[in-house]
Design an enzyme around this catalytic site. Structure first.
Site, PDB file in Angstrom:
ATOM      1  N   ILE A  21      -9.754 -11.538  16.421  1.00  0.00           N
ATOM      2  CA  ILE A  21     -11.050 -11.647  15.776  1.00  0.00           C
ATOM      3  C   ILE A  21     -11.939 -10.664  16.082  1.00  0.00           C
ATOM      4  O   ILE A  21     -12.561 -10.106  15.072  1.00  0.00           O
ATOM      5  CB  ILE A  21     -11.687 -12.980  15.760  1.00  0.00           C
ATOM      6  N   SER A  41     -11.912  -7.897  29.442  1.00  0.00           N
ATOM      7  CA  SER A  41     -11.800  -7.720  30.751  1.00  0.00           C
ATOM      8  C   SER A  41     -10.752  -6.724  31.373  1.00  0.00           C
ATOM      9  O   SER A  41     -10.689  -6.427  32.526  1.00  0.00           O
ATOM     10  CB  SER A  41     -11.282  -9.190  31.439  1.00  0.00           C
ATOM     11  N   ARG A  45      -6.296  -2.585  27.475  1.00  0.00           N
ATOM     12  CA  ARG A  45      -6.532  -3.155  26.294  1.00  0.00           C
ATOM     13  C   ARG A  45      -7.780  -2.654  25.315  1.00  0.00           C
ATOM     14  O   ARG A  45      -7.678  -2.445  24.328  1.00  0.00           O
ATOM     15  CB  ARG A  45      -6.575  -4.898  26.250  1.00  0.00           C
ATOM     16  N   LYS A 120     -28.602 -14.818  26.905  1.00  0.00           N
ATOM     17  CA  LYS A 120     -29.461 -14.700  27.968  1.00  0.00           C
ATOM     18  C   LYS A 120     -30.060 -13.226  28.278  1.00  0.00           C
ATOM     19  O   LYS A 120     -31.112 -12.927  28.410  1.00  0.00           O
ATOM     20  CB  LYS A 120     -29.256 -15.490  29.270  1.00  0.00           C
ATOM     21  N   SER A 136     -17.178 -20.652  17.354  1.00  0.00           N
ATOM     22  CA  SER A 136     -16.631 -22.002  17.643  1.00  0.00           C
ATOM     23  C   SER A 136     -15.333 -22.061  17.027  1.00  0.00           C
ATOM     24  O   SER A 136     -14.476 -21.083  16.971  1.00  0.00           O
ATOM     25  CB  SER A 136     -17.762 -22.975  16.800  1.00  0.00           C
TER      26      SER A 136
HETATM   27  N1  LIG Z   1      -7.031 -17.837  16.842  1.00  0.00           N
HETATM   28  C1  LIG Z   1      -7.510 -18.982  16.230  1.00  0.00           C
HETATM   29  O1  LIG Z   1      -6.506 -19.511  15.688  1.00  0.00           O
HETATM   30  C2  LIG Z   1      -8.709 -19.262  16.523  1.00  0.00           C
HETATM   31  C3  LIG Z   1      -9.113 -20.644  15.803  1.00  0.00           C
HETATM   32  C4  LIG Z   1     -10.628 -21.085  15.925  1.00  0.00           C
HETATM   33  C5  LIG Z   1     -11.375 -20.480  16.827  1.00  0.00           C
HETATM   34  N2  LIG Z   1     -11.082 -19.252  17.504  1.00  0.00           N
HETATM   35  C6  LIG Z   1     -12.033 -18.743  18.597  1.00  0.00           C
HETATM   36  O2  LIG Z   1     -11.948 -17.164  18.234  1.00  0.00           O
HETATM   37  C7  LIG Z   1     -12.414 -16.680  19.551  1.00  0.00           C
HETATM   38  C8  LIG Z   1     -11.540 -15.337  19.600  1.00  0.00           C
HETATM   39  O3  LIG Z   1     -10.061 -15.793  19.616  1.00  0.00           O
HETATM   40  P1  LIG Z   1      -8.891 -14.740  19.044  1.00  0.00           P
HETATM   41  O4  LIG Z   1      -7.885 -15.792  18.212  1.00  0.00           O
HETATM   42  O5  LIG Z   1      -9.452 -13.485  18.405  1.00  0.00           O
HETATM   43  O6  LIG Z   1      -8.342 -14.693  20.501  1.00  0.00           O
HETATM   44  P2  LIG Z   1      -7.682 -13.303  21.341  1.00  0.00           P
HETATM   45  O7  LIG Z   1      -6.977 -12.411  20.176  1.00  0.00           O
HETATM   46  O8  LIG Z   1      -6.869 -13.913  22.394  1.00  0.00           O
HETATM   47  O9  LIG Z   1      -9.007 -12.366  21.627  1.00  0.00           O
HETATM   48  C9  LIG Z   1      -9.676 -13.032  22.833  1.00  0.00           C
HETATM   49  C10 LIG Z   1     -10.595 -11.887  23.418  1.00  0.00           C
HETATM   50  O10 LIG Z   1     -11.558 -12.354  24.527  1.00  0.00           O
HETATM   51  C11 LIG Z   1     -11.223 -11.168  25.586  1.00  0.00           C
HETATM   52  N3  LIG Z   1     -11.238 -12.020  26.734  1.00  0.00           N
HETATM   53  C12 LIG Z   1     -10.505 -13.041  27.392  1.00  0.00           C
HETATM   54  N4  LIG Z   1     -10.629 -13.131  28.658  1.00  0.00           N
HETATM   55  C13 LIG Z   1     -11.989 -12.400  28.936  1.00  0.00           C
HETATM   56  C14 LIG Z   1     -12.765 -12.201  30.008  1.00  0.00           C
HETATM   57  N5  LIG Z   1     -12.636 -12.971  31.185  1.00  0.00           N
HETATM   58  N6  LIG Z   1     -13.643 -11.275  29.908  1.00  0.00           N
HETATM   59  C15 LIG Z   1     -13.981 -10.560  28.698  1.00  0.00           C
HETATM   60  N7  LIG Z   1     -13.241 -10.629  27.717  1.00  0.00           N
HETATM   61  C16 LIG Z   1     -12.194 -11.516  27.605  1.00  0.00           C
HETATM   62  C17 LIG Z   1      -9.854 -10.709  25.143  1.00  0.00           C
HETATM   63  O11 LIG Z   1      -9.675  -9.504  25.906  1.00  0.00           O
HETATM   64  P3  LIG Z   1      -8.783  -9.200  27.517  1.00  0.00           P
HETATM   65  O12 LIG Z   1      -7.619 -10.072  27.425  1.00  0.00           O
HETATM   66  O13 LIG Z   1      -8.676  -7.656  27.202  1.00  0.00           O
HETATM   67  O14 LIG Z   1      -9.705  -9.540  28.451  1.00  0.00           O
HETATM   68  C18 LIG Z   1      -9.760 -10.410  23.853  1.00  0.00           C
HETATM   69  O15 LIG Z   1     -10.546  -9.354  23.539  1.00  0.00           O
HETATM   70  C19 LIG Z   1     -12.048 -17.555  20.627  1.00  0.00           C
HETATM   71  O16 LIG Z   1     -13.224 -18.271  21.160  1.00  0.00           O
HETATM   72  C20 LIG Z   1     -11.166 -18.631  20.151  1.00  0.00           C
HETATM   73  O17 LIG Z   1     -11.122 -19.819  20.730  1.00  0.00           O
HETATM   74  C21 LIG Z   1      -9.718 -18.842  17.405  1.00  0.00           C
END
Ligand SMILES: NC(=O)c1ccc[n+]([C@@H]2O[C@H](COP(=O)([O-])OP(=O)(O)OC[C@H]3O[C@@H](n4cnc5c(N)ncnc54)[C@H](OP(=O)(O)O)[C@@H]3O)[C@@H](O)[C@H]2O)c1
Length: 243
Positions: A21, A41, A45, A120, A136
């Protein structure tokens, strides 16, 4: 005052922008002329994501699980216009009887505490007319079995959004609550199970498909560009809470 903010030459920082996202939101903002800065992180990537973004975009490898790293990052980049926070690791789901409470506490770190730390350290650097958009999920409104912790985080983000909107006004603070989205978030579910899960979710949803990240990115773009919503969490879930 204009009724929508142009993104031309505005700095949009996406924390969690290397994938899913966050990357879709970075692409959508860049397509409207924003200067995009993505953070995750993992440098590899980040590099891969930058290949999909226009020249002039920037990327930084920062482990957002630590406040010190977040503080240093914002000191380095200086002023910005819009902050988007989408960082999150793979979901941990489990029924309450067998929950590991220590591990469960850690699960709040990146989604809640680091989002708060980002606000913050960024809020004092956001230019007039700027915004903050947090993340969220609709799981707080319509949890399934096993979602005790994930649903709790979702609902905390809604309260946080309202409180920050009051405190940081006139900077607008909003939140996107996605439903099911096809991203690497589900990477810890074995591929065959994942496809079956997406299929059964699609059958159940009113719109009959699981979202692509680009469909959710439109919500972030809307909240960034419009000028009158603050403290709001918008559900973008294909009708999941109604089905
Ligand atoms: N996908 C769904 O169905 C869904 C539904 C509802 C809500 N959400 C929420 O939407 C948000 C984004 O999810 P997504 O589906 O886009 O997941 P995603 O494709 O796994 O992306 C997550 C992102 O967070 C980064 N990340 C993970 N650990 C990190 C760290 N320690 N420091 C910095 N960056 C970090 C990852 O990059 P690196 O691994 O390169 O660090 C990646 O860029 C999340 O909060 C998720 O809970 C998702």
């Amino acid at each position: 005052m204009s009724d929508t903010n142009s993104l031309a030459n505005k700095t949009v920082v996406v924390l969690g922008g290397s994938a899913g996202i966050g990357l879709a939101t970075a692409k959508a903002a860049a397509a409207e002329g924003a200067k995009v800065i993505i953070v995750s992180s993992n440098q590899q990537r980040i590099n891969k994501a930058l290949e999909q973004l226009p020249q002039g975009s920037a990327g930084y490898a920062v482990d957002l699980s630590k406040e010190e790293n977040i503080k240093n990052f914002f000191e380095k980049i200086g002023q910005l216009d819009h902050l988007v926070y989408t960082a999150g690791e793979n979901l941990q789901l489990g029924v309450v009887e067998t929950l590991d409470l220590e591990k469960s506490r850690d699960f709040f770190n990146l989604r809640y505490w680091s989002a708060l730390a980002a606000v913050k350290h960024a809020s004092g650097r956001i230019n007039a007319g700027g915004s903050i958009t947090l993340t969220s999920g609709s799981g707080g409104i319509r949890p399934q079995k096993g979602w005790v912790i994930a649903a709790s985080i979702c609902t905390m983000m809604e309260g946080l959004t309202r409180a920050l909107a009051v405190e940081l006004a006139p900077t607008r603070v909003n939140c996107v609550m996605p439903g099911f989205v096809k991203t690497e978030l589900w990477g810890n579910v074995p591929e065959a199970d994942r496809e079956a899960m997406f299929k059964s979710a699609a059958d159940m949803l009113l719109v009959k498909h699981v979202a692509e990240p680009e469909e959710i990115a439109q919500g972030y773009l809307y909240l960034i560009k419009q000028s009158y919503s603050t403290g709001q969490s918008i559900v973008i879930d294909g009708g999941g809470v109604l089905s």
